[in-house]
Design an enzyme around this catalytic site. Structure first.
Site, mmCIF file in Angstrom:
data_model
loop_
_atom_site.group_PDB
_atom_site.id
_atom_site.type_symbol
_atom_site.label_atom_id
_atom_site.label_comp_id
_atom_site.label_asym_id
_atom_site.label_seq_id
_atom_site.Cartn_x
_atom_site.Cartn_y
_atom_site.Cartn_z
ATOM 1 N N ASP A 257 38.053 41.105 47.666
ATOM 2 C CA ASP A 257 39.125 40.098 48.830
ATOM 3 C C ASP A 257 38.980 40.324 50.206
ATOM 4 O O ASP A 257 39.702 39.768 50.948
ATOM 5 C CB ASP A 257 40.518 40.128 48.059
ATOM 6 C CG ASP A 257 41.149 41.441 48.334
ATOM 7 O OD1 ASP A 257 40.459 42.593 48.469
ATOM 8 O OD2 ASP A 257 42.245 41.582 47.586
ATOM 9 N N SER A 258 38.039 41.598 50.456
ATOM 10 C CA SER A 258 37.708 41.906 51.947
ATOM 11 C C SER A 258 37.091 40.635 52.482
ATOM 12 O O SER A 258 36.988 40.523 53.686
ATOM 13 C CB SER A 258 36.674 42.967 51.731
ATOM 14 O OG SER A 258 35.595 42.705 51.155
ATOM 15 N N ASP B 237 37.461 40.025 42.349
ATOM 16 C CA ASP B 237 38.688 40.485 42.736
ATOM 17 C C ASP B 237 39.650 39.621 42.494
ATOM 18 O O ASP B 237 39.565 38.514 42.888
ATOM 19 C CB ASP B 237 38.706 40.953 44.234
ATOM 20 C CG ASP B 237 38.721 42.423 44.635
ATOM 21 O OD1 ASP B 237 38.749 43.257 43.652
ATOM 22 O OD2 ASP B 237 38.529 42.771 45.631
ATOM 23 N N LYS C 286 38.411 42.868 38.909
ATOM 24 C CA LYS C 286 38.968 43.895 39.466
ATOM 25 C C LYS C 286 40.235 43.594 39.997
ATOM 26 O O LYS C 286 40.713 42.589 40.475
ATOM 27 C CB LYS C 286 38.088 44.480 40.561
ATOM 28 C CG LYS C 286 38.616 45.774 41.411
ATOM 29 C CD LYS C 286 37.620 46.475 42.333
ATOM 30 C CE LYS C 286 37.617 45.965 43.624
ATOM 31 N NZ LYS C 286 38.727 45.770 44.331
ATOM 32 N N GLU D 175 43.944 45.737 41.653
ATOM 33 C CA GLU D 175 44.641 47.119 42.477
ATOM 34 C C GLU D 175 45.861 47.612 41.500
ATOM 35 O O GLU D 175 46.467 46.630 41.176
ATOM 36 C CB GLU D 175 44.771 46.616 43.800
ATOM 37 C CG GLU D 175 43.395 46.377 44.527
ATOM 38 C CD GLU D 175 43.807 46.184 46.108
ATOM 39 O OE1 GLU D 175 44.966 46.376 46.440
ATOM 40 O OE2 GLU D 175 43.093 45.809 46.816
ATOM 41 N N GLU E 36 39.125 54.596 46.213
ATOM 42 C CA GLU E 36 39.102 54.139 47.751
ATOM 43 C C GLU E 36 39.951 54.995 48.496
ATOM 44 O O GLU E 36 41.008 55.172 48.285
ATOM 45 C CB GLU E 36 39.407 52.944 47.923
ATOM 46 C CG GLU E 36 39.295 52.316 49.344
ATOM 47 C CD GLU E 36 39.405 51.040 49.891
ATOM 48 O OE1 GLU E 36 39.504 50.099 48.905
ATOM 49 O OE2 GLU E 36 39.424 50.665 51.052
HETATM 50 O O1 KIV Z 1 37.710 43.885 48.717
HETATM 51 C C1 KIV Z 1 36.735 44.864 48.552
HETATM 52 O O2 KIV Z 1 35.584 44.424 49.101
HETATM 53 C C2 KIV Z 1 37.071 45.992 47.738
HETATM 54 C C3 KIV Z 1 36.009 46.738 48.057
HETATM 55 C C4 KIV Z 1 35.956 47.751 49.430
HETATM 56 C C5 KIV Z 1 36.144 47.948 46.878
HETATM 57 O O3 KIV Z 1 37.910 46.103 47.144
#
Ligand code: KIV
Length: 283
Positions: A62-63, A101, A131, A133, A200
């Protein structure tokens, strides 16, 4: 020579030509303590094509909020955005395990909401895992998904979706209390059935302790070389941004290359040397 084969062996076989077999969730789990796992983020089909041969896992992080959309944090990312980019990365890859994510707000409410949204992600993208959090508080949700066929990668330590609680993107685990909490989070996520977890932005010694304490692979980012694998945001690793967190190594300077190339293009347009004879249709 083609790497594609048509699988007609069983009634469950895909009628489409199947590319080389992708890395599977069990094969990732089997790498605990072995050869380090290589993971990078990807948001587009073309980037996925370029990264795929070099990576065990591709993450649609989600980056993409900041990297692609210029948003101030990951909080405004929607499930539809993640699904669109996830499907593109699956189309662009044939080797790596693809993980999407779960965006903020799509899984925290209850295990059943998380299941409905994660099932949509897998069904509409073709990715193999999600994934999410969170530590102990997310353990019940992780177990609920895993028991129903959705592989989950955990993400503990610095969790950017919790920015309003954390108050910044600094390293976690500086106090004894926080260290104990993060070890508890890691164990809870592993016990719930996560096949791997991103660790992280934690102090290095803590990342090592977590890696030794859990049976699944840890994927470090701002953590330790002793983690079972590493992940970076691809655009950070390529040097697309001037300022990157301390834990990023710029393996290239793509920003300069793009600027220089754009300047060459602009010069050619202004000088009318582009388009040239090879770039125009005649008769
Ligand atoms: O959103 C993302 O890119 C991430 C990675 C940095 C692990 O969660």
């Amino acid at each position: 020579m083609s790497t594609y084969t048509v699988d007609t062996a069983t009634s469950r076989a895909t009628p489409l030509p199947a590319a080389m077999k992708r890395v599977s969730v069990p094969s990732v789990m089997s790498r605990k303590g072995g050869e380090p796992l290589v993971m990078l983020t990807a948001y587009t089909a073309r980037t996925a094509q370029l990264l795929d041969p070099h990576c065990d896992m591709l993450l649609i992080g989600d980056s993409l909020a900041q990297v692609i959309y210029g948003l101030p944090s990951t909080l405004p990312v929607t499930l539809d955005m993640m699904i669109a980019h996830g499907a593109a990365v699956v189309r662009g890859s044939m080797h790596a395990l693809v993980i999407v994510d779960m965006p903020f707000g799509s899984y925290e409410e209850s295990p059943s909401v998380a299941f409905r949204n994660a099932a949509r992600v897998l069904a509409e993208t073709g990715a193999a895992a999600v994934k999410l959090e969170g530590g102990e508080a997310m353990a019940e949700t992780i177990a609920f998904l895993v028991q129903r066929g959705i592989p989950v990668m955990g993400h503990i330590g610095l969790t950017p979706q919790a920015i309003n609680i954390l108050g910044g993107y600094g390293a976690r685990g500086k106090s004894k209390l926080e260290q104990a909490k993060l070890i508890g989070d890691a164990k809870a996520v592993a016990t719930a059935g996560a096949f791997a977890m991103v660790v992280e932005g934690v102090l290095e010694a803590l990342a090592v302790e977590i890696t030794r304490a859990v049976p699944c692979p840890t994927i470090g980012i701002g953590a330790s070389a002793e983690c079972d694998g590493q992940v970076l945001v691809t655009e950070d690793m390529l040097g697309l941004f001037e300022r990157v967190p301390r834990f990023v190594q710029k393996f290239h300077n793509l920003a300069d290359e793009i600027s220089v190339t754009a300047a060459r293009y602009a010069e050619a347009v202004k000088a009318r040397t582009f388009p040239g004879v090879d770039n125009v249709y005649r008769g």
